[in-house]
Design an enzyme around this catalytic site. Sequence first.
Site, short mmCIF file in Angstrom:
data_model
loop_
_atom_site.label_atom_id
_atom_site.label_comp_id
_atom_site.label_asym_id
_atom_site.label_seq_id
_atom_site.Cartn_x
_atom_site.Cartn_y
_atom_site.Cartn_z
N LYS A 72 1.36 3.94 7.61
CA LYS A 72 0.58 4.90 6.60
C LYS A 72 0.87 6.47 6.59
O LYS A 72 1.72 6.64 7.78
CB LYS A 72 -0.99 4.76 6.99
CG LYS A 72 -1.67 3.22 6.58
CD LYS A 72 -1.68 3.29 5.03
CE LYS A 72 -2.39 1.92 4.74
NZ LYS A 72 -1.59 0.65 5.10
N SER A 85 0.84 -1.13 0.07
CA SER A 85 -0.01 -0.16 -0.06
C SER A 85 1.00 1.11 -0.03
O SER A 85 0.43 2.30 -0.15
CB SER A 85 -0.84 -0.06 1.13
OG SER A 85 -0.25 0.21 2.46
#
Length: 230
Positions: A189, A151
């Site tokens: 993230k 991701s």
Amino acid sequence: MLTRKQLELLDFIKTRMDIDGVPPSFDEMKDALDLRSKSGIHRLITALEERGFIRRLAHRARALEIIKLPDAMDKPGFTPRVIAGDKPAAAAPRAAMAVETVHAMELPVMGRIAAGVPIEAISEVSHHVAVPGSMLAGRGNHYALEVKGDSMIEAGINDGDIVVIREQNTAENGDIVVALVDDAEATLKRFRRKGGMIALEAANPAYETRMLPDHQVKVQGRLVGLIRSY
């Protein structure tokens, strides 16, 4: 974010330019990084150029220009250092012999971190990894994590990479952090605060941004470096 070898090469180029006023030759780079051939230097130079750290100047021999430095290097009082190879001192280039040797630091690898769907919180040391001291961001505790998932690939973080994390419980908008969600799931993230909500953003369009109330998210650390094995 740079791999260990990319960071070592950038350190070496800047140090030689500070000493001599000109970049080192590819042979000197190869010897300083203890690589077997100049093709490895070509790949590292290309990677640094693609990431915007250096620029090759056309029609000029040994012409490299440093455009920017990583955060860990670009701060007051920082002195570039290079990890020297294990060749005998007599065989080392004259200028390279004058460069201070970096001693790697051992950091604990605290298991795996999801760059994708969050996984269980990390709490145990799986092994240790040697990290150049120049990669560490100032004072404070650091640890490492193995990345699982894709991701964050558009931020240059791939599945299987080792990320170096500075332990801290706060973050600025745009920082890449280890976030603990509901005290149970850990994920890597990009952090953004939006009012009373926290956005955990992926760097891959295949993954959606997660919006969570700020009380559900605890920052466990900020990304300061990356190590990749080829």
